[in-house]
Design a protein around this motif. Sequence first.
Motif, PDB file in Angstrom:
ATOM      1  N   ASP A  19      44.390  52.752  78.317  1.00  0.00           N
ATOM      2  CA  ASP A  19      44.054  52.928  79.728  1.00  0.00           C
ATOM      3  C   ASP A  19      43.344  54.267  79.899  1.00  0.00           C
ATOM      4  O   ASP A  19      43.885  55.313  79.555  1.00  0.00           O
ATOM      5  CB  ASP A  19      45.328  52.896  80.575  1.00  0.00           C
ATOM      6  CG  ASP A  19      45.064  52.837  82.061  1.00  0.00           C
ATOM      7  OD1 ASP A  19      43.896  52.991  82.491  1.00  0.00           O
ATOM      8  OD2 ASP A  19      46.041  52.635  82.811  1.00  0.00           O
TER       9      ASP A  19
ATOM     10  N   MET B 234      50.725  51.859  73.149  1.00  0.00           N
ATOM     11  CA  MET B 234      49.636  51.942  74.108  1.00  0.00           C
ATOM     12  C   MET B 234      49.163  53.397  74.204  1.00  0.00           C
ATOM     13  O   MET B 234      49.970  54.315  74.222  1.00  0.00           O
ATOM     14  CB  MET B 234      50.103  51.461  75.479  1.00  0.00           C
ATOM     15  CG  MET B 234      49.024  51.619  76.523  1.00  0.00           C
ATOM     16  SD  MET B 234      49.571  50.989  78.108  1.00  0.00           S
ATOM     17  CE  MET B 234      48.418  51.798  79.154  1.00  0.00           C
TER      18      MET B 234
ATOM     19  N   ARG C  71      38.356  50.248  65.809  1.00  0.00           N
ATOM     20  CA  ARG C  71      39.104  49.307  66.645  1.00  0.00           C
ATOM     21  C   ARG C  71      40.499  49.859  66.931  1.00  0.00           C
ATOM     22  O   ARG C  71      41.085  50.534  66.084  1.00  0.00           O
ATOM     23  CB  ARG C  71      39.222  47.960  65.952  1.00  0.00           C
ATOM     24  CG  ARG C  71      37.888  47.297  65.777  1.00  0.00           C
ATOM     25  CD  ARG C  71      38.038  45.828  66.088  1.00  0.00           C
ATOM     26  NE  ARG C  71      36.767  45.157  65.986  1.00  0.00           N
ATOM     27  CZ  ARG C  71      36.000  44.894  67.037  1.00  0.00           C
ATOM     28  NH1 ARG C  71      36.361  45.250  68.228  1.00  0.00           N
ATOM     29  NH2 ARG C  71      34.867  44.266  66.879  1.00  0.00           N
ATOM     30  N   PRO C  72      41.040  49.544  68.116  1.00  0.00           N
ATOM     31  CA  PRO C  72      42.413  49.996  68.404  1.00  0.00           C
ATOM     32  C   PRO C  72      43.368  49.519  67.316  1.00  0.00           C
ATOM     33  O   PRO C  72      43.354  48.361  66.930  1.00  0.00           O
ATOM     34  CB  PRO C  72      42.740  49.332  69.743  1.00  0.00           C
ATOM     35  CG  PRO C  72      41.416  49.120  70.381  1.00  0.00           C
ATOM     36  CD  PRO C  72      40.467  48.830  69.239  1.00  0.00           C
TER      37      PRO C  72
ATOM     38  N   MET D 118      47.389  51.826  69.480  1.00  0.00           N
ATOM     39  CA  MET D 118      46.762  51.168  70.614  1.00  0.00           C
ATOM     40  C   MET D 118      46.841  49.651  70.529  1.00  0.00           C
ATOM     41  O   MET D 118      46.120  48.964  71.226  1.00  0.00           O
ATOM     42  CB  MET D 118      45.295  51.591  70.723  1.00  0.00           C
ATOM     43  CG  MET D 118      45.120  53.024  71.130  1.00  0.00           C
ATOM     44  SD  MET D 118      43.382  53.414  71.366  1.00  0.00           S
ATOM     45  CE  MET D 118      42.869  53.709  69.693  1.00  0.00           C
ATOM     46  N   GLN D 119      47.715  49.123  69.704  1.00  0.00           N
ATOM     47  CA  GLN D 119      47.752  47.677  69.544  1.00  0.00           C
ATOM     48  C   GLN D 119      48.093  46.977  70.853  1.00  0.00           C
ATOM     49  O   GLN D 119      47.716  45.826  71.060  1.00  0.00           O
ATOM     50  CB  GLN D 119      48.699  47.259  68.435  1.00  0.00           C
ATOM     51  CG  GLN D 119      50.149  47.575  68.677  1.00  0.00           C
ATOM     52  CD  GLN D 119      50.993  47.218  67.459  1.00  0.00           C
ATOM     53  OE1 GLN D 119      50.504  46.650  66.491  1.00  0.00           O
ATOM     54  NE2 GLN D 119      52.260  47.573  67.509  1.00  0.00           N
ATOM     55  N   ASP D 120      48.791  47.644  71.757  1.00  0.00           N
ATOM     56  CA  ASP D 120      49.103  47.058  73.056  1.00  0.00           C
ATOM     57  C   ASP D 120      48.033  47.350  74.092  1.00  0.00           C
ATOM     58  O   ASP D 120      48.150  46.918  75.236  1.00  0.00           O
ATOM     59  CB  ASP D 120      50.459  47.567  73.557  1.00  0.00           C
ATOM     60  CG  ASP D 120      51.595  47.077  72.676  1.00  0.00           C
ATOM     61  OD1 ASP D 120      51.505  45.949  72.154  1.00  0.00           O
ATOM     62  OD2 ASP D 120      52.564  47.837  72.498  1.00  0.00           O
ATOM     63  N   GLY D 121      47.027  48.119  73.726  1.00  0.00           N
ATOM     64  CA  GLY D 121      45.935  48.416  74.632  1.00  0.00           C
ATOM     65  C   GLY D 121      45.801  49.898  74.943  1.00  0.00           C
ATOM     66  O   GLY D 121      46.515  50.738  74.392  1.00  0.00           O
TER      67      GLY D 121
ATOM     68  N   ASN E   9      35.777  47.192  72.422  1.00  0.00           N
ATOM     69  CA  ASN E   9      37.233  47.096  72.547  1.00  0.00           C
ATOM     70  C   ASN E   9      37.708  46.764  73.953  1.00  0.00           C
ATOM     71  O   ASN E   9      38.891  46.916  74.257  1.00  0.00           O
ATOM     72  CB  ASN E   9      37.867  48.414  72.090  1.00  0.00           C
ATOM     73  CG  ASN E   9      37.573  48.696  70.638  1.00  0.00           C
ATOM     74  OD1 ASN E   9      38.093  48.038  69.756  1.00  0.00           O
ATOM     75  ND2 ASN E   9      36.700  49.660  70.383  1.00  0.00           N
ATOM     76  N   LYS E  10      36.833  46.277  74.798  1.00  0.00           N
ATOM     77  CA  LYS E  10      37.197  46.033  76.198  1.00  0.00           C
ATOM     78  C   LYS E  10      38.316  45.009  76.358  1.00  0.00           C
ATOM     79  O   LYS E  10      39.018  45.027  77.358  1.00  0.00           O
ATOM     80  CB  LYS E  10      35.977  45.656  77.019  1.00  0.00           C
ATOM     81  CG  LYS E  10      35.263  44.428  76.590  1.00  0.00           C
ATOM     82  CD  LYS E  10      33.994  44.254  77.407  1.00  0.00           C
ATOM     83  CE  LYS E  10      33.121  43.175  76.815  1.00  0.00           C
ATOM     84  NZ  LYS E  10      31.814  43.159  77.449  1.00  0.00           N
ATOM     85  N   HIS E  11      38.514  44.163  75.370  1.00  0.00           N
ATOM     86  CA  HIS E  11      39.596  43.180  75.433  1.00  0.00           C
ATOM     87  C   HIS E  11      40.977  43.833  75.411  1.00  0.00           C
ATOM     88  O   HIS E  11      41.965  43.220  75.779  1.00  0.00           O
ATOM     89  CB  HIS E  11      39.468  42.168  74.287  1.00  0.00           C
ATOM     90  CG  HIS E  11      39.572  42.785  72.927  1.00  0.00           C
ATOM     91  ND1 HIS E  11      38.537  43.518  72.366  1.00  0.00           N
ATOM     92  CD2 HIS E  11      40.584  42.799  72.033  1.00  0.00           C
ATOM     93  CE1 HIS E  11      38.913  43.948  71.176  1.00  0.00           C
ATOM     94  NE2 HIS E  11      40.156  43.527  70.953  1.00  0.00           N
ATOM     95  N   LYS E  12      41.070  45.092  74.995  1.00  0.00           N
ATOM     96  CA  LYS E  12      42.334  45.829  74.958  1.00  0.00           C
ATOM     97  C   LYS E  12      42.465  46.835  76.113  1.00  0.00           C
ATOM     98  O   LYS E  12      43.441  47.557  76.199  1.00  0.00           O
ATOM     99  CB  LYS E  12      42.452  46.611  73.649  1.00  0.00           C
ATOM    100  CG  LYS E  12      42.582  45.768  72.419  1.00  0.00           C
ATOM    101  CD  LYS E  12      44.012  45.365  72.232  1.00  0.00           C
ATOM    102  CE  LYS E  12      44.227  44.813  70.833  1.00  0.00           C
ATOM    103  NZ  LYS E  12      45.636  44.577  70.575  1.00  0.00           N
TER     104      LYS E  12
END
Length: 117
Positions: free
Chosen positions: A32, A1, A22-23, A27-30, A54-57
């Motif tokens: 912040d 993350m 893309r993450p 950043m595979q877990d998102g 990328n808002k889904h992450k």
Amino acid sequence: MLDLSNNSLSSIPPRLFASLGRPARDMQDGFDLSHNPWVCNEDLRDLYRWLQDNKHKMFSKNDTRCAGPEALKGRRLLDVVDLESLQDGGGGRRGAGGAGGGEGGGLTVPSAGIAVP
């Protein structure tokens, strides 16, 4: 993350997030970006585009808000539409705008029904 929350970030270098794509691995877990005093002007153009893709992450979407300019203070960064057309960080207000880009440039905040030239 990738956790960049609470870092007093108000802007980012041009093209930084555009170059990330893309993450991926880190950043595979998102990610912040919350609790930073973002100044929602043309300097966030690339970040805004990247966030839309990328808002889904994204964690803490409700806590990732504009600290300025005054017309956008407190708005969720994801609610700021048409940021690439933003001229000078705000100014006056004009009539209600739509949710997308369009002629005349400016910034539209759909939840408030305002547009900033």
